[in-house]
Design a protein around this motif. Structure first.
Motif, PDB file in Angstrom:
ATOM      1  N   ASP A 266       0.856  -1.187   0.000  1.00 45.45           N
ATOM      2  CA  ASP A 266       0.000   0.000   0.000  1.00 45.45           C
ATOM      3  C   ASP A 266       0.890   1.235   0.000  1.00 45.45           C
ATOM      4  O   ASP A 266       1.342   1.686   1.050  1.00 45.45           O
ATOM      5  N   ASN A 267       1.111   1.774  -1.172  1.00 50.57           N
ATOM      6  CA  ASN A 267       2.019   2.911  -1.279  1.00 50.57           C
ATOM      7  C   ASN A 267       1.476   4.145  -0.574  1.00 50.57           C
ATOM      8  O   ASN A 267       2.225   4.902   0.045  1.00 50.57           O
ATOM      9  N   GLU A 268       0.173   4.330  -0.641  1.00 46.55           N
ATOM     10  CA  GLU A 268      -0.419   5.501   0.011  1.00 46.55           C
ATOM     11  C   GLU A 268      -0.298   5.386   1.524  1.00 46.55           C
ATOM     12  O   GLU A 268       0.049   6.361   2.210  1.00 46.55           O
ATOM     13  N   GLY A 269      -0.608   4.197   2.061  1.00 44.39           N
ATOM     14  CA  GLY A 269      -0.467   4.001   3.503  1.00 44.39           C
ATOM     15  C   GLY A 269       0.980   4.116   3.954  1.00 44.39           C
ATOM     16  O   GLY A 269       1.277   4.665   5.021  1.00 44.39           O
ATOM     17  N   MET A 270       1.898   3.640   3.138  1.00 45.18           N
ATOM     18  CA  MET A 270       3.315   3.748   3.474  1.00 45.18           C
ATOM     19  C   MET A 270       3.736   5.206   3.530  1.00 45.18           C
ATOM     20  O   MET A 270       4.487   5.619   4.426  1.00 45.18           O
ATOM     21  N   THR A 271       3.243   5.986   2.573  1.00 43.86           N
ATOM     22  CA  THR A 271       3.580   7.414   2.545  1.00 43.86           C
ATOM     23  C   THR A 271       3.067   8.100   3.798  1.00 43.86           C
ATOM     24  O   THR A 271       3.764   8.922   4.415  1.00 43.86           O
ATOM     25  N   ARG A 272       1.824   7.761   4.201  1.00 43.01           N
ATOM     26  CA  ARG A 272       1.239   8.371   5.410  1.00 43.01           C
ATOM     27  C   ARG A 272       2.058   7.994   6.640  1.00 43.01           C
ATOM     28  O   ARG A 272       2.346   8.852   7.490  1.00 43.01           O
ATOM     29  N   CYS A 273       2.441   6.743   6.736  1.00 45.30           N
ATOM     30  CA  CYS A 273       3.223   6.309   7.901  1.00 45.30           C
ATOM     31  C   CYS A 273       4.574   7.039   7.976  1.00 45.30           C
ATOM     32  O   CYS A 273       4.991   7.477   9.057  1.00 45.30           O
ATOM     33  N   LEU A 274       5.224   7.164   6.852  1.00 50.42           N
ATOM     34  CA  LEU A 274       6.515   7.854   6.860  1.00 50.42           C
ATOM     35  C   LEU A 274       6.352   9.315   7.238  1.00 50.42           C
ATOM     36  O   LEU A 274       7.199   9.888   7.932  1.00 50.42           O
TER      37      LEU A 274
END
Length: 695
Positions: free
Chosen positions: A220-228
């Motif tokens: 999940d690229n979007e979720g990964m971006t949010r987490c970072l």
């Protein structure tokens, strides 16, 4: 007073003085130095006269000064009368003024101290007020988060629920404000406050870690971006890198980086590196795009290579070490592409584990092995001795001697693929210079070496082999010097692009010295070649002194052919020409033969001159006897017979010299360039001509 003296202008003196008047008022003026400086410009008498003239100028100026201020000098003592009473009169007021000033200073110090205390109290009150306000915000924030996160009074999450991603992001932003307030009220915080804040932080971190790992598993690229983004907000970049190493990288590399994997992979270390890069491509591509310049993968890779693949660093096998080191450099270059920017590459290069990884490759030991290998082959062929260093012809097309062939091959071998490493450029270049210096020394040793006839047959064969060796040695040194620029071109191609200045330094400061050093050996080799050729011919010239004995009182006929010694003298030079005309350049061979014949001719001239001088003395003695005795015709016929013997001697010498000249010209040497040859011909021709005239 001293300043007035220094600034007082000196009286002007004559312009033709041999010194500068300002030198006398310098602080560093020294009589000895003054005399030393002016000893070369003027003699002592002139200096004494000029000093006397200027002394008179100074005396005149002093008298004028005294006359000008004479009244002041006279009235000086009268003006000082009563000065001590005036001084005593102002001492009391000055003492009172001093006490008043001290009292004012004391009052000011007390006022400043009181003001400083009040300002400190005010600052403390402000800090206390700010701390209490921050404590109130902390309390309010903790209560708010206790309700929002369902925490009890001790900060325990009773429901144990995973937080919503949106809530985590919001909580992270507000948690930073909570941390800021906590930092401003450290002295007023209770242990309960600290524990509740720590529970909130742990809950946020665990929820964020779970979200991040879930995003990785689900890609999940979007979720990964949010987490970072949340990690950045919480300033937890190092924590997420550790999490990623521990949960993702370490398990994946466990089976890739190991001795078993290295042995089982058909491509060896290159295959291990390829699988590491494949893991990065498949699991970290999007993450690396988000973290520009990120190198989170490197510490784990380096640590596992160190612990689980220590065998790749062993330099005992130089071929294997070279292969693995080159594969490693290629792997590092590919890793740099994942850094994204030059700044990321720089971060990788300055990483402590990156430097430590490169240091584990023991390049000095590798070079030492190569040094022993290359230098050992050079020393081995030199130990064989000059007599055994003739190349078979199949080893090289450029050189005749096996030693020179080995030297050239060793120079090129330093820069060949499979041996040369860019990081050892300076060491291999130094080895090249050492090899050339060793070859220079060997040439000198080979020239001085004594050849034994035990393994070379007769002395004539030994001489021929020695001569061939010297010629080959000269041509090899000459060819090696001519090929050194080719070596430099080869080196530059291997090293890579170099600036013009760097190339000039290599060519001018180091290689040029080696060229000049080897060039100095060529004249020495030439001397040995000439000595070898002429040294075998010169002993035969002793037979020239035996010519008179061949004709005196022997009744031999007038000679019509040269003596055998002429052919013996010419044998070696002519054979030298025949054997070397296809080996040595024609101009060089002509130069050698010219020098050789010059050395032979000089001794030939001396021997012939001695014989002719002896013959002339004999004739003169006979003439004196004729005049003294004045005997009958029988005596005259005896005298004519003696002169006939001398004519035969002169004729024989003339035939020998003419034959010698033909031999010189038969190999293309210009007789005019041979020292003493024209004089030798003139000598024998003149001797015969004078004798005929005397008849």
């Amino acid at each position: 007073m001293s300043k007035d003296i220094e600034s007082y202008p000196l009286p002007v003196g004559p312009n033709d003085l041999c010194f500068d008047k300002n030198e006398f008022i310098k602080k560093s003026f020294s009589v000895d130095q003054f005399l030393q400086n002016h000893r070369k410009t003027a003699n002592l008498e002139t200096l004494r006269d000029d000093l006397g003239i200027y002394l008179k100028v100074l005396r005149s100026a002093m008298i004028e000064l005294i006359n000008k201020d004479y009244a002041d000098f006279v009235n000086l003592s009268s003006n000082l009368i009563g000065l001590d009473k005036a001084i005593n009169g102002i001492q009391v007021p000055l003492g009172q003024l001093k006490e008043e000033v001290l009292q004012v200073k004391l009052n000011l110090d007390e006022a400043m101290e009181d003001l400083s205390c009040r300002l400190d109290q005010r600052r403390q009150l402000r800090a206390r007020k700010r701390s209490l306000q921050s404590l109130a915000r902390v309390q309010s924030s903790l209560n708010k988060w206790s309700e929002l996160l369902h925490l009890d009074e001790e900060g325990t999450n009773m429901q144990r629920l995973q937080l919503d991603p949106g809530l985590v992001e919001r909580a992270a932003s507000e948690f930073n404000q909570l941390q800021f307030c906590i930092s401003r009220c450290e002295t007023d915080l209770t242990e309960n406050h600290k524990q509740r804040a720590e529970k909130i932080r742990n809950l946020l971190t665990s929820s964020l870690d779970g979200m991040f790992l879930g995003s990785l598993r689900n890609k999940d690229n979007e979720g990964m971006t949010r987490c970072l983004r949340i990690y950045v907000t919480l300033d937890k970049i190092s924590d997420v890198e550790s999490l990623f190493r521990r949960e993702v990288i370490s398990p994946a590399l466990h089976d890739i980086i190991s001795e078993a994997s290295l042995q089982s992979d058909p491509r060896g270390l290159q295959g291990v590196y390829a699988r590491i890069l494949g893991f990065i491509d498949s699991h970290m591509t999007h993450l690396l795009k988000l973290t520009v310049g990120g190198i989170s993968f490197w510490p784990e890779i380096e640590q596992r290579l160190e612990l689980h693949l220590p065998s790749i660093y062993a330099p005992g096998n130089p071929e294997m070490f070279y292969q693995r080191y080159c594969e490693t450099l290629e792997f590092l270059e590919k890793l740099e592409k994942y850094c994204g920017t030059q700044a990321g590459v720089k971060r990788l290069h300055v990483h402590p584990q990156y430097a430590a990884f490169l240091q584990r490759w023991n390049l000095p030991v590798y070079f030492q092995i190569r040094f022993q290998e290359i230098a050992g082959s050079v020393e081995m062929v030199m130990i064989e001795g000059s007599a055994n260093t003739l190349s078979t012809g199949s080893e090289t097309k450029d050189f005749h001697l096996r030693t020179t062939t080995t030297i050239w091959n060793s120079l090129l071998h330093c820069w060949s693929n499979g041996v040369f490493l860019h990081q050892l450029t300076h060491r291999f270049w130094k080895l090249n210079l050492q090899i050339l210096a060793r070859y220079y020394t060997w040439v000198g040793e080979a020239l001085e070496e004594r050849w034994s006839s035990n393994n070379s047959g007769s002395g004539e064969t030994l001489c021929t082999e020695r001569l061939h060796f010297l010629v080959y040695l000269y041509t090899d040194v000459e060819k090696l010097i001519a090929m050194l620029p080719t070596l430099l071109y080869h080196v530059i191609n291997q090293v890579g692009s170099l600036s013009q200045q760097a190339q000039e330094l290599w060519r001018g400061d180091s290689l040029k010295d080696s060229e000049e050093q080897l060039t100095t050996r060529l004249p020495l080799v030439t001397q040995f070649i000439l000595g070898e050729v002429s040294g075998q011919s010169l002993p035969h010239l002793k037979q020239v002194s035996d010519i008179p004995r061949l004709f005196r009182k022997t009744n031999r006929e007038m000679p019509i052919k040269p003596c055998s010694y002429v052919n013996q003298v010419l044998t070696l030079p002519l054979a030298f020409h025949a054997s070397q005309k296809d080996v040595v350049k024609s101009d060089l061979l002509q130069h050698w033969l010219t020098l050789t014949f010059s050395a032979i001719t000089q001794q030939f001239y001396g021997s012939v001159d001695d014989v002719l001088t002896s013959v002339q003395k004999t004739e003169e003695s006979l003439r004196r006897l004729k005049k003294i005795r004045d005997r009958s015709a029988a005596t005259t016929s005896s005298e004519v017979k003696g002169n006939g013997d001398d004519d035969k001697i002169r004729e024989q010498l003339l035939l020998d010299v003419y034959t010698y000249c033909k031999g010189v010209e038969s190999v293309g040497v210009d007789r005019k360039k041979v020292d003493k040859l024209e004089e030798l011909v003139t000598l024998v021709e003149s001797a015969r001509g004078k004798n005929e005239a005397n008849k």
